[in-house]
Enzyme design. Structure first.
Site, short mmCIF file in Angstrom:
data_model
loop_
_atom_site.label_atom_id
_atom_site.label_comp_id
_atom_site.label_asym_id
_atom_site.label_seq_id
_atom_site.Cartn_x
_atom_site.Cartn_y
_atom_site.Cartn_z
N VAL C 16 0.85 -1.29 0.04
CA VAL C 16 -0.01 0.06 0.02
C VAL C 16 0.93 1.35 0.16
O VAL C 16 2.25 1.01 0.20
CB VAL C 16 -1.16 0.06 1.31
CG1 VAL C 16 -1.99 -0.97 1.20
CG2 VAL C 16 -0.17 -0.06 2.57
N CYS C 17 0.19 2.25 -0.12
CA CYS C 17 0.82 3.64 -0.02
C CYS C 17 1.68 3.87 1.39
O CYS C 17 1.19 3.72 2.15
CB CYS C 17 -0.16 4.73 -0.40
SG CYS C 17 0.58 6.44 0.12
N PRO C 18 2.76 4.47 1.43
CA PRO C 18 3.69 4.89 0.25
C PRO C 18 4.52 3.84 -0.19
O PRO C 18 5.45 4.08 -1.06
CB PRO C 18 4.37 6.14 0.73
CG PRO C 18 4.77 5.72 2.25
CD PRO C 18 3.51 4.86 2.71
#
Lengths: 100, 114, 79
Positions: C16-18
């Site tokens: 997932v981000c980042p």
């Protein structure tokens, strides 16, 4: 001047009104304002005062992961962004203040 | 290049805040700014060998690994450690004197207490 | 001379981000300018944000292809 604001607390925290007031005042004084909402502050995206700030030209982005984790829907005018957007704000502004 | 310091001050196991502070710190490196993370007060427990997974929290190992790989300095405030009887930190987190902590924060372009 | 037909693949399923963008950026640093990278993503917000951030960094997005319910390929040309 370019002003960046990071908000991490939920809407019932007094930080919300402070961020709204600072953003409004800075914008009215002719400054460029970018706000990033992450963690529980993403719930602020539903507040009408934030929609009014967008109408005034304040740029608002949320952490899409935090929005998704809270099963929230998107809000028109708010960038469904990422931590990269927070990094860009921090990197590009003259002043960066955080409310957590 | 800006100097950005993220300050983690809360207990790690009753909130997702600390994990989010570390995830944000990883993200803040993406524009080539120099990111430092400071653990102080109850936040120093975050840099010890805790097991968030026992409470169904996501472990923070990944963020620590990424921050180490990205060469971000990680400091734990020595007085906060001493007050809590902590003498062992996870890899790559360095105990730092209060003077060094204060210097790091005051020399920062941006300080983010999380 | 660099081989422009070579496509490097980066599987970011489960990320997932980042981390999606951090790992994409680090992989691009290993490539030569003009080379192509194919990134596999399964996190919907990353499919919007990774290409937008890469464009901001000057790279070219060659295409985004949905391969399944929660599976996308993003093709990037390094600046």
């Amino acid at each position: 001047m370019k002003l960046g604001i990071l908000l991490t607390t939920s809407p019932e925290n007094e930080n919300t009104n402070t961020v709204i007031a600072i953003s409004r005042a800075a914008k009215e004084a002719g400054h460029e304002v970018s706000v990033f909402l992450m963690y529980d502050s993403v719930y602020n995206a539903y507040k009408k005062e934030f929609a009014e700030l967008i109408d005034k030209g304040v740029s608002i982005a949320v952490c899409a992961l935090n929005v998704e984790q809270r099963k929230m829907s998107r809000v028109p005018g708010i960038l469904f962004g990422s931590q990269y957007d927070n990094a860009c704000i921090a990197s590009n502004v003259d002043r960066f203040i955080s409310f957590g | 290049m800006k100097k950005i310091t993220v300050i983690v001050r809360n207990l790690p196991l009753n909130t997702r805040k600390n994990a989010e502070a570390l995830r944000m710190s990883v993200g803040l490196t993406l524009r080539e700014d120099k990111v430092t993370v400071i653990f102080m007060d109850d936040g120093v427990y975050t840099a010890t060998h805790i097991k968030p997974e026992l409470l169904n929290f996501t472990p923070m190992d990944k963020a620590f690994e990424a921050l180490s790989m990205l060469k971000c300095p990680l400091f734990a405030d020595k007085p906060s450690m001493q007050k809590r009887g902590i003498n062992k930190l996870i890899e790559n987190v360095k105990p730092a004197e209060r003077e060094e902590i204060v210097r790091t924060i005051t020399e920062s372009d941006i300080a983010i207490p999380f | 001379m660099q081989d422009m037909s070579r496509i490097t693949e980066l599987d970011l399923r489960g990320e997932v981000c980042p981390y999606t963008f951090v790992k994409t950026k680090l992989k691009l640093e290993e490539l030569e300018s003009g080379e192509e990278l194919k990134v596999i993503l399964d996190h919907a917000p990353a499919v919007e944000n990774v290409p937008r951030s890469l464009k901001n960094e000057g790279h070219k997005i060659l295409g985004i292809e949905q391969k399944g319910d929660n599976l996308w390929n993003v093709r990037i040309r390094k600046a």
